[in-house]
Design an enzyme around this catalytic site. Structure first.
Site, PDB file in Angstrom:
ATOM      1  N   LYS B  90       0.816  -1.223   0.000  1.00  0.00           N
ATOM      2  CA  LYS B  90       0.000   0.000   0.000  1.00  0.00           C
ATOM      3  C   LYS B  90       0.847   1.271   0.000  1.00  0.00           C
ATOM      4  O   LYS B  90       0.413   2.305  -0.486  1.00  0.00           O
ATOM      5  CB  LYS B  90      -0.943  -0.001   1.203  1.00  0.00           C
ATOM      6  CG  LYS B  90      -1.989  -1.110   1.188  1.00  0.00           C
ATOM      7  CD  LYS B  90      -3.039  -0.906   0.114  1.00  0.00           C
ATOM      8  CE  LYS B  90      -4.175  -1.922   0.229  1.00  0.00           C
ATOM      9  NZ  LYS B  90      -5.109  -1.838  -0.916  1.00  0.00           N
ATOM     10  N   GLU B 112     -10.107   5.534   3.082  1.00  0.00           N
ATOM     11  CA  GLU B 112     -10.894   4.419   3.611  1.00  0.00           C
ATOM     12  C   GLU B 112      -9.906   3.301   3.893  1.00  0.00           C
ATOM     13  O   GLU B 112      -8.835   3.250   3.320  1.00  0.00           O
ATOM     14  CB  GLU B 112     -11.921   3.962   2.577  1.00  0.00           C
ATOM     15  CG  GLU B 112     -11.391   2.992   1.510  1.00  0.00           C
ATOM     16  CD  GLU B 112     -10.340   3.605   0.579  1.00  0.00           C
ATOM     17  OE1 GLU B 112     -10.297   4.840   0.466  1.00  0.00           O
ATOM     18  OE2 GLU B 112      -9.547   2.847  -0.028  1.00  0.00           O
ATOM     19  N   SER B 370       1.703  -9.610  -0.764  1.00  0.00           N
ATOM     20  CA  SER B 370       1.409  -8.176  -0.688  1.00  0.00           C
ATOM     21  C   SER B 370       1.527  -7.580   0.706  1.00  0.00           C
ATOM     22  O   SER B 370       1.630  -6.368   0.852  1.00  0.00           O
ATOM     23  CB  SER B 370       0.005  -7.913  -1.241  1.00  0.00           C
ATOM     24  OG  SER B 370      -0.942  -8.683  -0.533  1.00  0.00           O
TER      25      SER B 370
END
Lengths: 276, 385
Positions: B90, B112, B370
């Site tokens: 991210k 969010e 990830s």
């Protein structure tokens, strides 16, 4: 590279020259010197929602917005969100709301307010046809801006359903004429930066957007979002042709005031607008 | 470039677009212009690359898994996005968007978050650049990911529960969009996946192509100039998957996205419009969006990024589904065989590899790992007792 078929389909057709039932009614009321009042009622909220619609019609509404509840109402604040959730839990669907509307006979034009996925899922032609079948004059789809409106507008125009477009304070000057040109029924001026809901005072931005829109169109300009009281309705209608009132009305309905309470509030706003 | 730009209206094939309230249309247009200019500006790219290297720790390694490969009868390569600062991929997107927001004169970031990884990354970037940060998180997810809530607050962000609807990621997106509608003049909506209105799906993809670009070069080194047979990643909104797919879209590698069975927008959805985009969507016959159900808060989303819908529609990628039970097994499998505790999200991709090991026998599979599993350890401790 030539545009793809998908891009071609996005072309927004010009609005039909002939005004529809909603715009005709609002223009006539305005011509009689009246300020326009359009209350919003969530379809399917409570067993007596159709009575609420009839009651606010009798109390002096010039037209009524009927919400078809959607699971993810991003333009709505807490009151309309709650009304939508309760209606959905009670089993309201686009079909059930439109079925009931067919029998309402409010005596004023009706506009459905919902989110685009409801129309997209049913299919543009079918959704437009079911609005027309239920006696609904217009549709307001707050998450379908001008650039995406083409495919829906073609179906709505063909079915004789007017597509109301919203105009917001963030629009640059060159954007407003394009919006008002394509808007049918009326131009929905978003009064402030934010979602629907009551505010303690009228936002200055609602007067500014009304003024900017009145300068570029003679279509009826109604201010909604953040118009909560009779005084605020009067204040903004000094510039605008009228108001849309949703959360302030639905809060009273959520609090159990019923058709009588809804009518009392609409009559109060009506009287204040008529006294100006 | 391996994956093409969307059309002028922001479409990948028939998917995408910009279905937002009128209030946000000018902001989306400005953002598109600003990103296009910044992305073409060597100074912007240099500043971002510098942060990715010296702050986030890129490049992330590629790990050739010996014991796991032996156990499964195929060769597993892991792209180690779990080793980035803040523990997931991210950060790539967030550093880019935060720099862009600052360049646009915005002082506040709105985000969010589902599992909290994007929220933590956004709060981190806000702290780094001295910006205000507001994170919306489903009330249910705040319970599941209490540690990440604390992290975000520690980083100076305000965390607000989304209490409507399913009280998970979908509702957090609604709340973030409502915030942005009201604050668009000074705030940037730092969307955390390849979803939402144009330009987000494209912009977020571009900011994650670094994953695929690095992996392509690293694989080439390990595979004597070759590419893996299969490239796989978990898909919620789909940002880590698009990031790694982008490096291999122009090769013969098979691209496989793995969705949770309870939130399989591509696998079980039909085209719909929500959160600003047209894409596959889990919805009922009337168009009401359905609630997703997944063990992983980060994948608990009924929609998917529009480019994934397009890749599925044209057959360039395929999308598999795994169950929560298969994910729990995979979570333990990687921990036990490689000493790497994965986040529950990439454990979905591992779960598919493990389940379909017979079909994959002897092949080389690149898995985008990830994120790391620290945030999930408390939840797994409860489940595994």
């Amino acid at each position: 590279m030539s545009p793809s078929p998908v891009e071609d389909e996005l072309t927004v057709p010009p609005a039909p020259a002939k005004p529809g039932a909603l715009e005709t009614a609002l223009r006539a009321a305005r011509a009689s010197g009246r300020k326009l009042l359009v209350p919003y009622v969530t379809g399917g909220y409570g067993d007596d929602w159709a009575d609420v619609v009839r009651a606010v019609a009798d109390a002096g509404a010039d037209a009524i917005e009927i919400g078809i509840p959607f699971s993810d109402p991003v333009m709505d604040g807490p009151v309309i969100q709650e009304a939508s959730e309760v209606a959905l839990r009670a089993g309201a669907t686009p079909v059930s709301v439109l079925d009931e509307l067919r029998r309402v006979d409010a005596g004023v034009p009706l506009a459905v307010m919902t989110y685009y996925n409801i129309a997209f899922r049913m299919g543009h032609e079918r959704f437009a046809a079911s609005l027309a079948d239920s006696g609904v004059a217009a549709a307001i789809l707050p998450d379908l801006p001008l650039e995406e409106a083409g495919p829906w507008a073609r179906a709505a125009d063909a079915a004789g359903v007017e597509t109301v477009l919203l105009a917001a304070p963030t629009a640059p000057d060159d954007r407003l004429p394009r919006i008002v040109e394509r808007a049918r029924g009326f131009v929905y001026a978003v009064g402030l930066l934010g979602v629907t809901g009551e505010r303690a005072a009228l936002a200055e931005s609602s007067l500014v957007i009304a003024r900017r829109l009145k300068a570029v169109t003679d279509k009826p300009v109604l201010v909604g979002v953040g118009v909560s009281t009779a005084d605020q309705a009067v204040e903004v209608s000094a510039v605008a042709d009228g108001v849309v009132i949703g959360s302030a009305l639905m809060r009273r309905v959520l609090e159990g005031e019923g058709p009588a309470g809804a009518a009392r509030f609409v009559a109060e706003v009506r009287a204040a607008l008529d006294a100006t | 470039m391996a994956l093409p730009e969307p059309s002028a209206s922001g479409r990948f094939g028939e998917f995408g677009g910009r279905y937002v309230p009128e209030t946000l249309v000018p902001a989306c247009q400005e953002l598109e212009e600003a990103f296009r200019a910044a992305w073409a500006d060597p100074a912007f790219r240099a500043e971002l690359d510098d942060l990715l290297h010296h702050y986030a720790g890129r490049p992330s390694p590629l790990t050739d898994c010996r014991r796991l490969s032996e156990e499964l009868g195929l060769r597993v390569l892991l792209k180690r996005e779990d080793l980035n600062h803040t523990g997931s991929h991210k950060i790539n997107n967030v550093l880019g968007q935060a720099l862009l927001a600052r360049r646009m004169g915005k002082t506040r970031l709105v985000a969010e978050t589902g599992a909290g990884q994007h929220g933590v990354a956004t709060a981190t970037a806000a702290a780094l650049l001295g910006m205000e940060c507001m994170v919306y998180m489903g009330e249910v997810d705040m319970g599941r990911q209490a540690l990440n809530v604390f992290r975000m607050r520690l980083l100076g962000a305000e965390v607000v529960p989304a209490t409507s609807g399913s009280r998970t990621l979908k509702d957090a997106v609604n709340e973030a969009m409502r915030d942005w509608v009201a604050t668009v003049e000074d705030s940037h909506y730092c969307l955390g996946s390849v979803m939402g209105p144009h330009p987000y799906p494209w912009m977020v993809r571009e900011l994650h192509t670094v994953i695929g670009d690095e992996a392509r070069a690293q694989c080439s080194e390990v595979l004597d100039g070759g590419v893996p047979d299969v490239v796989t990643a978990c898909v919620g909104g789909g940002s880590n998957a698009i990031g790694i797919f982008s490096g291999f879209a122009d090769t013969a590698a098979e691209l496989v996205g793995v969705e949770p069975a309870g939130g399989a927008a591509v696998g079980r959805g039909v085209p719909g419009v929500v959160h600003g985009m047209k894409s596959y969507l889990m919805q009922d016959e009337f168009g009401q969006v359905q609630e997703a159900h997944s063990i992983s808060a980060g994948l608990d989303y009924p929609g998917v990024g529009p480019e994934h819908s397009h890749l599925a529609a044209i057959g360039r990628a395929r999308y598999e589904q795994v169950t929560d039970a298969e994910v729990i097994d995979a979570f333990q499998l990687l921990s036990r065989t490689e000493g790497i505790i994965p986040a529950l999200e990439p454990a979905h991709a591992l779960a598919w590899v493990s389940r379909d090991r017979a079909a994959l026998a002897g092949r080389t599979v690149l898995v985008n790992l990830s994120g790391r599993g620290d945030k999930d350890v408390a939840q797994m401790m409860e489940i595994l007792g």
